[in-house]
Motif scaffolding. Structure first.
Motif, PDB file in Angstrom:
ATOM      1  N   PRO A  53       0.816  -1.216   0.000  1.00  0.00           N
ATOM      2  CA  PRO A  53       0.000   0.000   0.000  1.00  0.00           C
ATOM      3  C   PRO A  53       0.853   1.271   0.000  1.00  0.00           C
ATOM      4  CG  PRO A  53      -0.757  -1.569   1.663  1.00  0.00           C
ATOM      5  CD  PRO A  53       0.552  -2.078   1.170  1.00  0.00           C
ATOM      6  N   ARG A  54       0.399   2.262  -0.769  1.00  0.00           N
ATOM      7  CA  ARG A  54       1.032   3.589  -0.764  1.00  0.00           C
ATOM      8  C   ARG A  54      -0.042   4.626  -1.057  1.00  0.00           C
ATOM      9  NH1 ARG A  54       3.115   7.650  -3.798  1.00  0.00           N
ATOM     10  NH2 ARG A  54       2.436   6.675  -5.759  1.00  0.00           N
ATOM     11  N   LYS A  55      -0.174   5.591  -0.219  1.00  0.00           N
ATOM     12  CA  LYS A  55      -1.174   6.629  -0.414  1.00  0.00           C
ATOM     13  C   LYS A  55      -0.865   7.418  -1.682  1.00  0.00           C
ATOM     14  CE  LYS A  55      -3.488  10.421   2.025  1.00  0.00           C
ATOM     15  NZ  LYS A  55      -3.524  11.242   3.276  1.00  0.00           N
ATOM     16  N   GLY A  56      -1.884   7.631  -2.517  1.00  0.00           N
ATOM     17  CA  GLY A  56      -1.711   8.400  -3.746  1.00  0.00           C
ATOM     18  C   GLY A  56      -1.199   7.609  -4.923  1.00  0.00           C
ATOM     19  N   ALA A  57      -1.093   6.284  -4.787  1.00  0.00           N
ATOM     20  CA  ALA A  57      -0.589   5.460  -5.890  1.00  0.00           C
ATOM     21  C   ALA A  57      -1.563   5.482  -7.063  1.00  0.00           C
ATOM     22  CB  ALA A  57      -0.388   4.033  -5.416  1.00  0.00           C
ATOM     23  N   SER A  58      -1.023   5.399  -8.271  1.00  0.00           N
ATOM     24  CA  SER A  58      -1.839   5.424  -9.477  1.00  0.00           C
ATOM     25  C   SER A  58      -2.627   4.127  -9.635  1.00  0.00           C
ATOM     26  CB  SER A  58      -0.960   5.624 -10.712  1.00  0.00           C
ATOM     27  OG  SER A  58      -1.708   5.430 -11.898  1.00  0.00           O
ATOM     28  N   GLU A  59      -3.857   4.252 -10.079  1.00  0.00           N
ATOM     29  CA  GLU A  59      -4.649   3.046 -10.342  1.00  0.00           C
ATOM     30  C   GLU A  59      -4.142   2.304 -11.572  1.00  0.00           C
ATOM     31  OE1 GLU A  59      -8.677   3.491 -11.837  1.00  0.00           O
ATOM     32  OE2 GLU A  59      -8.301   5.647 -12.126  1.00  0.00           O
ATOM     33  N   TYR A  60      -3.224   2.912 -12.325  1.00  0.00           N
ATOM     34  CA  TYR A  60      -2.668   2.276 -13.514  1.00  0.00           C
ATOM     35  C   TYR A  60      -1.262   1.724 -13.291  1.00  0.00           C
ATOM     36  CZ  TYR A  60      -6.646   4.438 -15.768  1.00  0.00           C
ATOM     37  OH  TYR A  60      -7.926   4.806 -16.117  1.00  0.00           O
ATOM     38  N   ARG A  61      -0.759   1.771 -12.072  1.00  0.00           N
ATOM     39  CA  ARG A  61       0.521   1.101 -11.796  1.00  0.00           C
ATOM     40  C   ARG A  61       0.361  -0.376 -12.164  1.00  0.00           C
ATOM     41  NH1 ARG A  61       0.493   0.577  -5.154  1.00  0.00           N
ATOM     42  NH2 ARG A  61      -1.759   0.207  -4.963  1.00  0.00           N
TER      43      ARG A  61
END
Length: 514
Positions: free
Chosen positions: A88-96
């Motif tokens: 988990p990482r706050k602000g991570a892209s949904e397209y990673r």
């Protein structure tokens, strides 16, 4: 003293070359493809055989990619499988993207085929058919998949994806884009050139499948003995052999595995990681149907008779001390395949084919009168007592494809247990009597009465009281994967065999000479 050499010398050379290239687990190298800042990393935890990748990178898409790649060179067909999860990482892209890939080279615009699961719901097989060309994709109907697999057979690629516990959904395409020899591995992309993501890969396997023209029971490929943790679903390879190992069976004290290899039986010490030949006297054509008595003192085995002898070289049942010795024959008619002791150790159940009908029988461990328990004209096999002795579970094809059934020890109350889309074989009951584990073959690959080597199979677990089965392992195996009682004595682990034509060692190997 002569000790077993685990691998051909050619494989030893391959391992040496990998080590010189700073190998990580089964992979030969790692690096950033395209513009990735800060530099990506890959680490390997040898204890749980898991990989952790960190990476930035703008995308794996368009005409140029940017990601971190952990790879090895493979030539020809392969099946690359992994369980994947983002940390988990706050602000991570949904397209990673996290996935598995085959790639012509390590250039940003290389031709490639991959299976990627995204930070959002999307799961797709992506491919670039020409160098520096645009990327295209085949989107899976499955969302948020955490079990992914990329298979190549010739110029056909298949994407296998699932949520852990569910069967695979498969999509395929045909392309000549990627060369026969290419880079195969696992990758991570942040989909944000300024961000850094982290992902964990478990149960990573590069399987080289059997040749399409192989001859069953004549041509064998390599074997991985694996242990599955039922709580985490994490698998560890504990032993490897370049030919066939079959049917690992836990000893009652939990200290060893018993399995067959090259027609002989071995015990494998889990503390020292050393196999030892078990003495079975003059009986030297042992197969993968063997079982340990509940008191742990005796072993019932199945062994093919002497070629040209009175039994026509077919399988016969014997009993031998668990420490080894000269076996005593207990079945009268061949073929007979031993499967289970009763909890009081007073009866053994086995499958035997007589007058063209395969049924389940019981006999005393001392031999004598045999009792027929099933009489249906359909094929019955794979019988095993529950730990309380109240039922015998078995597999039967009487519904049209192989399913799990159960009956009372006297053969009464025969009742169907599984109602699945697969051919289900070899039910094994957990020591606490609460679960069944069995192997499932795909109907489009295997006939209902067959359980061959070298197929896509699932290990499934189901509450003994009934309910939805859960896939606990996705593998390439089949005959010999889980023929015998495979639970650890505490019920927390299961041992089994997976197969591959080329072994990629997952633990340190000691090479020994005469």
């Amino acid at each position: 003293m002569i000790r077993k050499v685990f691998y051909f010398s050619a494989l030893a050379i391959a391992i040496s070359c990998s080590a010189n290239a700073q190998s990580i687990g089964i992979f030969e190298g790692q690096g950033d493809v395209g513009n990735v800042k800060p530099k990506g990393t890959a680490t390997y935890n040898a204890q749980n055989q898991q990989y952790t990748l960190t990476s930035s990178g703008a995308n794996v898409w368009g005409t140029a990619d940017a990601f971190h790649f952990l790879w090895r060179k493979i030539k020809g067909d392969f099946i690359l499988t992994a369980n994947v999860r983002f940390l988990p990482r706050k602000g991570a892209s949904e397209y990673r993207k996290v996935g598995v890939m085959v790639r012509s080279n390590l250039n940003a615009g290389s031709k490639h085929v991959d299976v990627a699961t995204h930070g959002g719901k999307l799961v797709a097989m992506q491919y670039r058919a020409k160098e520096n060309d645009s990327t295209r994709q085949v989107i899976s109907k499955v969302e948020n998949a955490d079990v992914i697999q990329l298979e190549r057979r010739g110029n056909k690629y298949r994407m296998w994806v699932a949520k852990q516990g569910n069967p695979f959904t498969v999509d395929s395409m045909t392309t000549d884009a990627v060369e026969d020899e290419a880079y195969v591995g696992i990758f991570l992309c942040a989909h944000d050139a300024k961000a850094v993501e982290k992902a964990v890969f478990s149960n990573v396997r590069i399987t080289v499948p059997n040749k399409l023209d192989f001859k069953p029971y004549t041509d064998y490929i390599g074997s991985n003995v694996e242990i599955l943790d039922l709580a985490t679903k994490n698998r560890r390879v504990i032993y490897q052999y370049n030919k066939s190992i079959q049917a690992p069976n836990w000893t009652r004290d939990g200290k060893k595995l018993l399995y067959n290899q090259d027609d002989l039986l071995y015990t494998y010490d889990l503390a020292t990681n050393k196999p030892t030949l078990l003495n079975t006297g003059e009986v030297k054509r042992n197969n993968n149907d063997h079982v340990i008595s509940f008191d742990g003192k005796r072993l019932a085995i199945s062994s093919f008779g002497v070629r040209g002898g009175p039994d026509g070289g077919r399988s016969i049942g014997y009993v031998v001390p668990i420490t080894g010795g000269e076996p005593k024959r207990i079945t009268t008619v061949a073929p007979s395949y031993i499967h289970s002791w009763s909890p009081d150790d007073k009866a053994i159940v086995f499958m035997s084919t007589r007058n063209g009908n395969s049924d389940i029988y019981s006999v005393s461990p001392d031999g004598g009168t045999e009792t027929r328990l099933t009489t249906d004209p359909a094929y019955d096999d794979g019988c095993e007592y529950t730990p309380d002795g109240k039922y015998i579970y078995f597999n039967s094809v009487r519904t049209g494809h192989m399913q799990i059934w159960r009956m009372k020890p006297d053969g009464s109350e025969q009742t169907q247990v599984t109602h699945s889309e697969f051919n289900d074989w070899f039910p094994h009951i957990s020591p606490d009597g609460k679960f069944i584990v069995y192997i499932s073959f795909l109907q489009n690959e295997v006939g209902p009465q067959d359980h061959p080597f070298y197929r896509h199979v699932y290990l499934q677990r189901m509450p003994i009281s009934g309910g939805k089965p859960e896939v606990i392992a996705y593998l390439y195996g089949g005959q010999g994967t889980i023929n015998t009682p495979s639970f650890s004595p505490d019920g927390k682990q299961v041992a089994f065999v997976s197969n591959t034509d080329l072994l990629f060692p997952l633990f340190p190997i000691e090479y020994q000479k005469k």
